[in-house]
Design an enzyme around this catalytic site. Structure first.
Site, PDB file in Angstrom:
ATOM      1  CB  THR A   5     -19.638  33.397 -16.571  1.00 36.87           C
ATOM      2  OG1 THR A   5     -20.565  32.363 -17.294  1.00 36.87           O
ATOM      3  CG2 THR A   5     -18.836  33.973 -17.846  1.00 36.87           C
TER       4      THR A   5
ATOM      5  CB  VAL B 188     -18.792  25.853  -9.704  1.00 31.28           C
ATOM      6  CG1 VAL B 188     -17.625  24.788  -9.826  1.00 31.28           C
ATOM      7  CG2 VAL B 188     -19.642  25.630  -8.508  1.00 31.28           C
TER       8      VAL B 188
ATOM      9  NE  ARG C 183     -27.614  33.372 -20.241  1.00 32.78           N
ATOM     10  CZ  ARG C 183     -27.759  32.009 -20.358  1.00 32.78           C
ATOM     11  NH1 ARG C 183     -28.787  31.624 -21.334  1.00 32.78           N
ATOM     12  NH2 ARG C 183     -27.341  31.029 -19.731  1.00 32.78           N
ATOM     13  CB  SER C 184     -20.989  34.758 -21.054  1.00 31.69           C
ATOM     14  OG  SER C 184     -21.954  34.481 -19.959  1.00 31.69           O
TER      15      SER C 184
ATOM     16  NE  ARG D 226     -22.090  14.289  -9.386  1.00 28.12           N
ATOM     17  CZ  ARG D 226     -22.724  15.299  -8.734  1.00 28.12           C
ATOM     18  NH1 ARG D 226     -23.913  15.177  -7.960  1.00 28.12           N
ATOM     19  NH2 ARG D 226     -22.521  16.456  -8.874  1.00 28.12           N
TER      20      ARG D 226
ATOM     21  CB  CYS E  54     -21.351  20.444  -2.648  1.00 29.26           C
ATOM     22  SG  CYS E  54     -23.012  20.554  -3.156  1.00 29.26           S
TER      23      CYS E  54
ATOM     24  N   GLY F 280     -25.328  26.742  -3.519  1.00 32.27           N
ATOM     25  CA  GLY F 280     -25.192  25.124  -3.924  1.00 32.27           C
ATOM     26  C   GLY F 280     -26.251  25.501  -5.272  1.00 32.27           C
TER      27      GLY F 280
ATOM     28  CE  LYS G 220     -28.347  15.317  -7.031  1.00 28.99           C
ATOM     29  NZ  LYS G 220     -27.971  16.722  -7.423  1.00 28.99           N
TER      30      LYS G 220
ATOM     31  CG  HIS H  46     -23.133  22.295   1.621  1.00 27.90           C
ATOM     32  ND1 HIS H  46     -23.813  23.722   1.132  1.00 27.90           N
ATOM     33  CD2 HIS H  46     -23.457  21.634   0.420  1.00 27.90           C
ATOM     34  CE1 HIS H  46     -24.253  23.567   0.079  1.00 27.90           C
ATOM     35  NE2 HIS H  46     -23.721  22.573  -0.643  1.00 27.90           N
TER      36      HIS H  46
ATOM     37  CG  ASN I  47     -21.417  25.491  -1.172  1.00 30.95           C
ATOM     38  OD1 ASN I  47     -21.095  26.359  -0.237  1.00 30.95           O
ATOM     39  ND2 ASN I  47     -22.169  25.737  -2.025  1.00 30.95           N
TER      40      ASN I  47
HETATM   41  P1  A2P Z   1     -23.455  31.983 -18.841  1.00 29.84           P
HETATM   42  O1  A2P Z   1     -23.016  32.895 -17.643  1.00 29.84           O
HETATM   43  O2  A2P Z   1     -23.318  32.529 -20.055  1.00 29.84           O
HETATM   44  O3  A2P Z   1     -24.939  31.970 -18.226  1.00 29.84           O
HETATM   45  P2  A2P Z   1     -24.051  28.986 -12.184  1.00 29.84           P
HETATM   46  O4  A2P Z   1     -23.706  27.675 -11.510  1.00 29.84           O
HETATM   47  O5  A2P Z   1     -23.373  30.174 -11.315  1.00 29.84           O
HETATM   48  O6  A2P Z   1     -25.432  29.238 -12.363  1.00 29.84           O
HETATM   49  O7  A2P Z   1     -23.330  29.067 -13.568  1.00 29.84           O
HETATM   50  C1  A2P Z   1     -23.659  28.316 -14.476  1.00 29.84           C
HETATM   51  C2  A2P Z   1     -22.353  28.258 -15.590  1.00 29.84           C
HETATM   52  O8  A2P Z   1     -22.952  27.614 -16.616  1.00 29.84           O
HETATM   53  C3  A2P Z   1     -22.231  29.740 -16.082  1.00 29.84           C
HETATM   54  O9  A2P Z   1     -20.959  29.945 -16.622  1.00 29.84           O
HETATM   55  C4  A2P Z   1     -23.063  29.860 -17.557  1.00 29.84           C
HETATM   56  O10 A2P Z   1     -22.860  30.609 -18.399  1.00 29.84           O
HETATM   57  C5  A2P Z   1     -23.117  28.118 -17.969  1.00 29.84           C
HETATM   58  N1  A2P Z   1     -24.049  27.791 -18.710  1.00 29.84           N
HETATM   59  C6  A2P Z   1     -25.394  27.888 -18.837  1.00 29.84           C
HETATM   60  N2  A2P Z   1     -25.894  27.346 -19.857  1.00 29.84           N
HETATM   61  C7  A2P Z   1     -25.122  27.218 -20.949  1.00 29.84           C
HETATM   62  C8  A2P Z   1     -24.919  26.698 -21.892  1.00 29.84           C
HETATM   63  N3  A2P Z   1     -25.859  26.212 -22.861  1.00 29.84           N
HETATM   64  N4  A2P Z   1     -23.903  26.397 -22.800  1.00 29.84           N
HETATM   65  C9  A2P Z   1     -22.560  26.825 -22.017  1.00 29.84           C
HETATM   66  N5  A2P Z   1     -22.615  27.128 -20.996  1.00 29.84           N
HETATM   67  C10 A2P Z   1     -23.828  27.469 -20.150  1.00 29.84           C
END
Ligand code: A2P
Length: 349
Positions: free
Chosen positions: A11, A14, A39-40, A99, A128, A159, A219, A252, A327
């Protein structure tokens, strides 16, 4: 051969692009699992002609998965990718979690694809800023050798993920409305101080190290050495970096100063011609026509754009150039999917 694929962090900024680039790739996908935080869970996302339901990522999510493309933050990768590998998957990780692990190849397919042969289940996608710089420098290094790199970056808000993009837009609106800009993410989520990015520049990306460099700069220095020289501490190329966050949404920019090996005979024209033929690079360099790479044009594109190639006027064997890339694509999702394609091609999954 077809593969059961999972996208971890589907979600995110990236993650959504991982889905897009996977759909465009030549990786034969048997099934696709979309994983994110609790949450998703239940959210519906479109992949090709299908509507898929996002699931909460847990260790058991990886049962039966062959290939994981991960971009859910370092802590999530650290916790879940070893679980995925335990269950037989190969994981390409977009975070910095693994990495610098000597058992983990750090790969840019245009530069060091052979490093994939020694993988132990996890492959790391570089930072990136590092990716676009080595894509532009590797063809020059192959021809003329490299002695030193001095890079200053101009890094986009995305980023820092979707929340970084949202913060930049909100601050810009607040400023135009005559309100106080409300900063809570930049320069670094969770840091003591926060400063507005809109109408500003922040010479801090990631946390500070003891030596006064930021971790983003660290990095760039050590990832470049690991990718180009297979040794994160090699002295064969001297690298230094200054990383700056700029109020740009996507792409970038980098001002790259480099010196080539003095035994070889380089010139501006030869470097331009090498870049013109280099894989993954588009040369956009014509001062007479005011042609040079810009974030606005490079966003959404796959190539790394290079322009402003010119010799240093005082130091022999030294050149400057300007490098721009998306990026979220070459810097993240695209490179990750290209690593997946290379793994498929070499039958390493
Ligand atoms: P979610 O949308 O449910 O919070 P970004 O880089 O745009 O901030 O996105 C981070 C991604 O990592 C999102 O898809 C987010 O899901 C996911 N994410 C964040 N915390 C967790 C977690 N504890 N377990 C799995 N996915 C996670």
């Amino acid at each position: 051969k077809e593969y059961n694929v999972a996208i971890l962090g589907a979600t995110g900024a990236v993650g959504t692009r991982l889905m897009q680039k996977l759909a465009e790739s030549n990786i034969p996908v048997k099934s696709l699992k979309l994983l994110a935080s609790k949450r998703s869970a239940g959210k519906k996302l479109k992949y090709r002609d299908d509507v898929l339901t996002v699931e909460e990522a847990t260790p058991d999510s990886f049962d039966g998965v062959d290939l994981v493309l991960a971009s859910a933050g370092g802590a999530v990768s650290k916790k879940l990718l070893p679980e995925a590998v335990k269950r037989g998957a190969v994981a390409v990780d977009n975070t910095s979690a693994f990495r610098m692990d000597p058992d983990v190849p750090l790969v840019v397919p245009e530069v060091n694809p052979d490093a994939l042969e020694n993988h132990h289940g996890i492959i790391a996608n570089p930072n990136c800023s590092t990716i676009q710089m080595v894509v532009a420098l590797e063809p020059i290094r192959k021809q003329f050798g490299l002695k030193q790199i001095i890079v200053s970056t101009y890094q986009a808000a995305s980023g820092a993920g979707q929340s970084g993009l949202d913060e930049l837009r909100d601050e810009a609106q607040e400023h135009l409305d005559g309100k106080k800009m409300d900063a809570h993410i930049f320069p670094v989520k969770g840091e003591k101080e926060h400063y507005p990015l809109a109408f500003n520049l922040l010479p801090q990306i990631d946390v500070f190290e003891k030596d006064g460099y930021t971790h983003e700069e660290w990095k760039m220095i050590h990832e470049t050495k690991k990718i180009m020289l297979n040794d994160m501490n090699s002295g064969a190329i001297k690298v230094t970096a200054t990383c700056v966050r700029v109020p740009v949404e996507i792409c970038h920019g980098e001002s790259v100063y480099f010196t080539v090996d003095d035994a070889k005979d380089a010139s501006r024209e030869k470097i331009q011609s090498i870049l013109n033929d280099a894989p993954g690079v588009t040369l956009k360099d014509d001062p007479k026509k005011q042609l040079y790479p810009q974030p606005i044009d490079a966003a959404g594109k796959e190539d790394t754009y290079v322009g402003r190639v010119r010799p240093d006027q005082e130091n022999d064997n030294a050149y400057n150039m300007w490098v721009v890339a998306d990026n979220l694509l070459k810097g993240a999702a695209l490179n990750t999917v290209e690593i997946g394609e290379e793994l498929v091609k070499r039958d390493l999954i």
